[in-house]
Write an enzyme that holds these catalytic residues in place. Structure first.
Site, short mmCIF file in Angstrom:
data_model
loop_
_atom_site.label_atom_id
_atom_site.label_comp_id
_atom_site.label_asym_id
_atom_site.label_seq_id
_atom_site.Cartn_x
_atom_site.Cartn_y
_atom_site.Cartn_z
N GLY A 50 1.66 32.52 58.31
CA GLY A 50 2.81 33.13 57.74
C GLY A 50 3.86 33.21 58.47
N HIS A 51 4.04 32.56 59.54
CA HIS A 51 5.35 32.65 60.47
C HIS A 51 5.70 31.22 60.85
CE1 HIS A 51 7.50 33.99 63.97
NE2 HIS A 51 7.54 35.36 63.35
N PHE A 52 6.55 30.53 60.34
CA PHE A 52 6.75 30.50 58.80
C PHE A 52 6.36 29.33 58.06
CE2 PHE A 52 9.88 32.54 61.62
CZ PHE A 52 9.96 33.88 61.25
N VAL A 57 6.34 28.71 63.79
CA VAL A 57 7.17 29.25 65.06
C VAL A 57 6.36 30.18 65.75
CG1 VAL A 57 8.98 30.18 66.28
CG2 VAL A 57 9.18 28.50 64.35
#
Length: 142
Positions: A50-52, A57
């Protein structure tokens, strides 16, 4: 020059981290009293989902955790039967994104210690570029 090099399995004898939170592939204590750790970002780690989406990242807090785990090699003789906890983080800076395929190399040195409290200066790099640096405090608790 390393005086002691540990692989992922040997690191488990020092650190309590397991599964998704074991973030070192190898570690070493060096002749000059510093520590080194390495972790290659595979791309399937939980923190990248979820990042991103579409632009993975490594979060800064995970970079700090990688520095912390490598830094624990400096206090490895105090850790058996105990747990190293963060006691504080100072002057942390992030300078470069870390992405899947990158190998993070950490160098850390002991600044001072008193009893169970350790203060370490750590820096993480990808190739020759600093991605994260700061001062990290640990409490070793039985």
């Amino acid at each position: 020059m390393p005086i002691e090099r540990l692989d992922r399995e040997q690191i488990k004898a020092v650190l309590p981290h397991r599964d998704d939170m074991a973030l070192l592939d190898e570690a070493a204590l060096l002749e000059d009293g510093t520590a080194e750790g390495k972790y290659t970002v595979r791309g399937d780690e939980f923190f990248l989902r979820g990042h991103f989406p579409g632009n993975p990242v490594v979060p800064g807090v995970i970079q700090c955790e990688i520095i912390a785990q490598a830094s624990c090699m400096l206090m490895k003789d105090a850790i058996p039967g105990a747990t190293p906890y963060y006691a504080g983080i100072n002057s942390v800076r992030f300078r470069r994104p870390v992405r899947p395929g990158d190998t993070i190399t950490v160098h850390s040195e002991l600044v001072r210690s008193k009893g169970a409290l350790y203060v370490v200066k750590g820096e993480a790099r990808v190739e020759d570029q600093v991605c994260a640096s700061g001062e990290f405090m640990f409490m070793i608790a039985k």
